[in-house]
Enzyme design. Structure first.
Site, PDB file in Angstrom:
ATOM      1  N   GLU A  25       0.824  -1.206   0.000  1.00 52.77           N
ATOM      2  CA  GLU A  25       0.000   0.000   0.000  1.00 52.77           C
ATOM      3  C   GLU A  25       0.862   1.261   0.000  1.00 52.77           C
ATOM      4  OE1 GLU A  25      -1.288   1.881   3.474  1.00 52.77           O
ATOM      5  OE2 GLU A  25      -1.121   0.063   4.689  1.00 52.77           O
ATOM      6  N   ALA A 143     -13.041   1.361   6.934  1.00 54.46           N
ATOM      7  CA  ALA A 143     -13.571   0.611   5.785  1.00 54.46           C
ATOM      8  C   ALA A 143     -12.699  -0.603   5.463  1.00 54.46           C
ATOM      9  CB  ALA A 143     -13.669   1.528   4.567  1.00 54.46           C
ATOM     10  N   LYS A 161      -3.800  -1.862  14.228  1.00 55.64           N
ATOM     11  CA  LYS A 161      -2.945  -0.939  14.974  1.00 55.64           C
ATOM     12  C   LYS A 161      -3.452  -0.803  16.418  1.00 55.64           C
ATOM     13  CE  LYS A 161      -3.020   2.122  11.550  1.00 55.64           C
ATOM     14  NZ  LYS A 161      -3.108   1.446  10.247  1.00 55.64           N
TER      15      LYS A 161
HETATM   16  N1  PSU Z   1      -0.037   0.335   8.526  1.00 53.40           N
HETATM   17  C1  PSU Z   1       0.910   1.103   9.103  1.00 53.40           C
HETATM   18  N2  PSU Z   1       0.728   2.466   9.033  1.00 53.40           N
HETATM   19  C2  PSU Z   1      -0.363   3.050   8.387  1.00 53.40           C
HETATM   20  C3  PSU Z   1      -1.347   2.207   7.790  1.00 53.40           C
HETATM   21  C4  PSU Z   1      -1.133   0.849   7.900  1.00 53.40           C
HETATM   22  O1  PSU Z   1       1.886   0.599   9.676  1.00 53.40           O
HETATM   23  O2  PSU Z   1      -0.478   4.284   8.353  1.00 53.40           O
HETATM   24  C5  PSU Z   1      -2.572   2.832   7.114  1.00 53.40           C
HETATM   25  C6  PSU Z   1      -3.270   1.837   6.177  1.00 53.40           C
HETATM   26  O3  PSU Z   1      -3.351   2.443   4.909  1.00 53.40           O
HETATM   27  C7  PSU Z   1      -4.647   1.641   6.779  1.00 53.40           C
HETATM   28  C8  PSU Z   1      -4.891   2.997   7.357  1.00 53.40           C
HETATM   29  O4  PSU Z   1      -5.606   1.262   5.811  1.00 53.40           O
HETATM   30  O5  PSU Z   1      -3.623   3.259   8.006  1.00 53.40           O
HETATM   31  C9  PSU Z   1      -6.084   3.003   8.302  1.00 53.40           C
HETATM   32  O6  PSU Z   1      -6.658   4.273   8.285  1.00 53.40           O
HETATM   33  P1  PSU Z   1      -8.094   4.520   8.976  1.00 53.40           P
HETATM   34  O7  PSU Z   1      -7.892   4.141  10.415  1.00 53.40           O
HETATM   35  O8  PSU Z   1      -8.357   6.001   8.767  1.00 53.40           O
HETATM   36  O9  PSU Z   1      -9.083   3.657   8.258  1.00 53.40           O
END
Ligand code: PSU
Ligand code: MN
Length: 304
Positions: A25, A143, A161
């Site tokens: 990603e 999502a 996370k």
């Molecule tokens: N993994 C990491 N750091 C990140 C992400 C993943 O070590 O920043 C990103 C990914 O793109 C994941 C996003 O989809 O964080 C999640 O964002 P949100 O909580 O706004 O859905």
């Protein structure tokens, strides 16, 4: 379907020959890590995938096309793009970004969509998004969870996370019918820490089993992917007692400053980086590299 996909020759050739390819990603590059460690991480992760016999394909939107694989110049351009100049793309805004010719970095959800369009079955990242703490009032649920329920890509992450409400995240994945597979241990990992105190619903100890279960889902006609939760390597781990108070502080600052929606995750990761004087970032990079290694093994097993 006639999706606007662009491949470098290496990725195109590997996919047409049925050789292993691992998607990566780009939100982690633009919104998840600071310059220049973001570029170093992006390059290292690609190198690890190559060393383990697969072809890396970092995915991002540029110039009205989905780039499935980027050369080093493109990677550097993206890594230098300030986070407010790249859209943080999920299922909701991927098409808008493409149609309007804007630059966009793909989250787990959008990367899964693009990987599937390209015919890639495995994707490595750091940690997926999930149910945020306080979701019972904010309704902030990534999502990423719904994408895992509908798009057939195996995602290798160090769990969700740890800034999130992990028990609620696992509950939602169970409700959505997503297999959550702890790799090599009984406990679900918690991103910076190896253990969470929560027992994983499923456990697997080798790449071949993970590949076989993805294939069986396809034979059964089951929609959706799998989440492989790979614990951070021992030497890079931050113990839970050390990281939890830091997370709590970052969360209360986010609340005091009214941080909401797409800004929440980047804000928290940035504050935790500051509060740990960079230790959280070193750990984050180490876990991404290990996830890339495992994803390459799974991609290879899937081609057998
Ligand atoms: N993994 C990491 N750091 C990140 C992400 C993943 O070590 O920043 C990103 C990914 O793109 C994941 C996003 O989809 O964080 C999640 O964002 P949100 O909580 O706004 O859905
Ligand atoms: Mn969110």
């Amino acid at each position: 379907m006639n999706a606007p996909l662009t491949f470098p020759p290496e990725v195109h050739d590997a996919l047409s020959a049925g050789r292993p390819v691992v998607a990566l990603e780009s939100t982690i590059i633009t919104h998840g890590m600071p310059w220049p460690q973001n570029l170093e991480m992006a390059r290292q992760v690609e190198a690890v995938i190559r060393d383990n016999g697969a072809v890396p394909a970092t995915i991002a939107v540029m110039g009205g096309r989905i780039h499935v694989g980027m050369d080093d110049d493109a990677l550097e351009t993206l890594a230098r793009t300030p986070s407010d100049q790249a859209m943080k793309l999920s299922r909701a805004d991927l098409a808008v970004c493409l149609a309007n010719g804007r630059t966009g970095a793909t989250t787990v959800a959008a990367t899964m969509i693009c990987a599937h369009l390209a015919g890639i079955r495995v994707f490595a990242t750091g940690g997926i998004g999930g149910v945020h703490r306080g979701a019972e009032s904010s309704f902030d649920i990534s999502a990423d969870l719904h994408e895992l329920a509908q798009t057939p890509v195996t995602v290798v992450a160090a769990g969700a996370k740890a800034i999130l409400d992990l028990p609620k995240t696992w509950e939602v994945l169970e409700t959505l019918g997503v297999p959550v597979i702890a790799y090599g241990q009984d406990d679900l990992p918690a991103f910076w820490s190896r253990g969470s105190g929560i027992r994983a619903p499923l456990r697997m100890d080798n790449a071949a089993d993970i590949a076989a279960s993805a294939a069986m889902r396809a034979r059964l006609g089951l929609k959706g992917g799998q989440l492989v939760a790979n614990p951070i390597p021992h030497d890079a781990e931050i113990p839970r007692d050390t990281i939890m108070p830091v997370i709590e502080q970052a969360l209360s600052e986010a609340e005091a400053q009214g941080i909401a929606a797409k800004q929440v995750t980047p804000f928290l990761l940035g504050r935790i980086f500051d509060l740990t004087e960079g230790r959280s970032l070193r750990s984050n990079i180490a876990l991404v590299l290990d996830n890339a290694r495992l994803a390459a093994e799974i991609a290879a097993a899937m081609t057998r």
